[in-house]
Design a protein around this motif. Sequence first.
Motif, mmCIF file in Angstrom:
data_model
loop_
_atom_site.group_PDB
_atom_site.id
_atom_site.type_symbol
_atom_site.label_atom_id
_atom_site.label_comp_id
_atom_site.label_asym_id
_atom_site.label_seq_id
_atom_site.Cartn_x
_atom_site.Cartn_y
_atom_site.Cartn_z
ATOM 1 N N GLY A 264 35.627 40.269 34.631
ATOM 2 C CA GLY A 264 36.269 41.384 35.308
ATOM 3 C C GLY A 264 35.709 41.559 36.706
ATOM 4 N N ILE A 265 36.568 41.935 37.642
ATOM 5 C CA ILE A 265 36.151 42.264 39.009
ATOM 6 C C ILE A 265 36.660 43.667 39.311
ATOM 7 N N ALA A 266 35.814 44.486 39.933
ATOM 8 C CA ALA A 266 36.201 45.858 40.264
ATOM 9 C C ALA A 266 35.740 46.219 41.666
ATOM 10 N N VAL A 267 36.545 47.054 42.338
ATOM 11 C CA VAL A 267 36.206 47.578 43.663
ATOM 12 C C VAL A 267 36.486 49.081 43.662
ATOM 13 N N PRO A 268 35.826 49.830 44.539
ATOM 14 C CA PRO A 268 36.098 51.276 44.598
ATOM 15 C C PRO A 268 37.421 51.560 45.291
ATOM 16 N N ILE A 269 38.039 52.696 44.921
ATOM 17 C CA ILE A 269 39.274 53.119 45.602
ATOM 18 C C ILE A 269 38.967 54.369 46.416
ATOM 19 N N ARG A 270 39.035 55.495 45.757
ATOM 20 C CA ARG A 270 38.857 56.807 46.376
ATOM 21 C C ARG A 270 38.810 57.813 45.243
ATOM 22 N N ASN A 271 38.770 59.076 45.589
ATOM 23 C CA ASN A 271 38.830 60.101 44.557
ATOM 24 C C ASN A 271 40.261 60.325 44.094
ATOM 25 N N ILE A 272 40.430 60.482 42.777
ATOM 26 C CA ILE A 272 41.692 60.941 42.196
ATOM 27 C C ILE A 272 41.440 62.397 41.828
ATOM 28 N N GLY A 273 41.915 63.314 42.658
ATOM 29 C CA GLY A 273 41.537 64.712 42.490
ATOM 30 C C GLY A 273 40.062 64.854 42.818
ATOM 31 N N GLU A 274 39.275 65.344 41.858
ATOM 32 C CA GLU A 274 37.839 65.492 42.049
ATOM 33 C C GLU A 274 37.065 64.318 41.455
ATOM 34 N N THR A 275 37.772 63.299 41.004
ATOM 35 C CA THR A 275 37.139 62.201 40.281
ATOM 36 C C THR A 275 37.242 60.906 41.068
ATOM 37 N N GLN A 276 36.129 60.173 41.180
ATOM 38 C CA GLN A 276 36.180 58.882 41.840
ATOM 39 C C GLN A 276 36.905 57.885 40.945
ATOM 40 N N ALA A 277 37.543 56.909 41.568
ATOM 41 C CA ALA A 277 38.323 55.931 40.815
ATOM 42 C C ALA A 277 38.004 54.530 41.309
ATOM 43 N N VAL A 278 38.223 53.542 40.439
ATOM 44 C CA VAL A 278 38.014 52.146 40.812
ATOM 45 C C VAL A 278 39.229 51.329 40.394
ATOM 46 N N LEU A 279 39.372 50.185 41.041
ATOM 47 C CA LEU A 279 40.464 49.251 40.776
ATOM 48 C C LEU A 279 39.862 47.975 40.206
ATOM 49 N N SER A 280 40.511 47.409 39.198
ATOM 50 C CA SER A 280 39.935 46.222 38.565
ATOM 51 C C SER A 280 41.010 45.253 38.108
ATOM 52 N N THR A 281 40.571 44.026 37.847
ATOM 53 C CA THR A 281 41.427 43.012 37.241
ATOM 54 C C THR A 281 40.577 42.161 36.318
ATOM 55 N N THR A 282 41.239 41.460 35.416
ATOM 56 C CA THR A 282 40.555 40.625 34.429
ATOM 57 C C THR A 282 41.195 39.246 34.399
ATOM 58 N N ALA A 283 40.364 38.235 34.228
ATOM 59 C CA ALA A 283 40.865 36.865 34.093
ATOM 60 C C ALA A 283 39.890 36.088 33.224
ATOM 61 N N SER A 284 40.242 34.850 32.915
ATOM 62 C CA SER A 284 39.345 34.024 32.117
ATOM 63 C C SER A 284 38.106 33.675 32.933
ATOM 64 N N VAL A 285 37.030 33.379 32.240
ATOM 65 C CA VAL A 285 35.788 32.993 32.914
ATOM 66 C C VAL A 285 36.024 31.793 33.823
ATOM 67 N N ASP A 286 36.782 30.810 33.341
ATOM 68 C CA ASP A 286 37.046 29.608 34.137
ATOM 69 C C ASP A 286 37.775 29.936 35.432
ATOM 70 N N HIS A 287 38.632 30.951 35.382
ATOM 71 C CA HIS A 287 39.427 31.301 36.555
ATOM 72 C C HIS A 287 38.553 31.753 37.718
#
Length: 248
Positions: free
Chosen positions: A202-225
Motif C-alpha cells: 500500500g502507498i498513502a499520501v496526505p490530502i487535507r482535513n475533511i471537516g475537522e478530521t485529517q484525511a489520506v489518499l491510498s492505493t494498493t497493488a501487488s508486491v511485485d508491482h
Amino acid sequence: MNASDTASTFVKGLRVLDSFETGRTDLTMAEIARLTEFDRSTVRRLCLALEEAGYLTRQNQTFRLTPKIVAVAGGYLTSHAIGMSIQPVLNQFAEELRGELAVSVMEGTRAVYIARSAVASARMSLGFSIGSALPLLPTAVGRMLLAGYPAPQREDIIQACRLYRYTDATDMDLASIRAKVEAAAQHGYVLSTSEFEQGASGIAVPIRNIGETQAVLSTTASVDHFRKEEEVDRVLDILRRTAMSLRA
C-alpha cells in the motif's frame, strides 16, 4: 432511569454496533458479549433495544446490521459532499492509475474508508468498501494518518493501538514503527509491504482535513508491482496530483 444512566446505555449501545466492524456480519449474543466485554444480560437488553429501534435484525440466534445504519453514515458522507466533490476526482485519477484509490480518516485506533473509486480498470482490490476499518500500525494509510499528528499526540495513539501479527512481515517493534511514521511525516508518503495482507503493498499520501478530521489518499497493488522504483514514482505522482485536486 436518570440522565446519567440513559447516556451510559446509549454509549453501550454504540459499543454493540461497533462490534459489527469490517468482516463481522452475523454475531451471536455470546460473540457480542466477548467483543464488548459486557455481561450477557446487558448484551441481551441492548440487542433487543437496537432491534426494536431498527438498527439490528435477528435470524435464529444471530444478529446483523440493517440498512438503517447506512442512513446514519449517509449523513456524514452528505455533509462533507463525498459523492459530489470527492468521488468524481477519485474515479478520474483511478482510470489513469489503472488501480483503486481510497480516502480514509482516523477513528479511534483505526483508519476508516470514507470514499473509494469505482472503476473497472483496477488491477487489484482487497475488497474493502466505504466504512471498512483498517488497523493503524501495519498499514500505509494508518501510518500516514499517524504522521499528521504532533509527536506527543501521535505517541498517545500508538500506545492505544494493539500490536497484532497479521502476516510474517508485520512489524512488531514499536520503535521501528515510530521511525516509519516519522519518515512518513518527513517525506510525505508511506509504502508498506505485506504487513497487513500477504503479497499486497500500500502507498498513502496526505490530502487535507475533511471537516475537522485529517484525511489520506491510498492505493494498493501487488508486491511485485511496486518492486520497480519508476512504478512507485509514477504512482506517487498520480496520488499527489489527486490529493492536490481534492484540496482545490
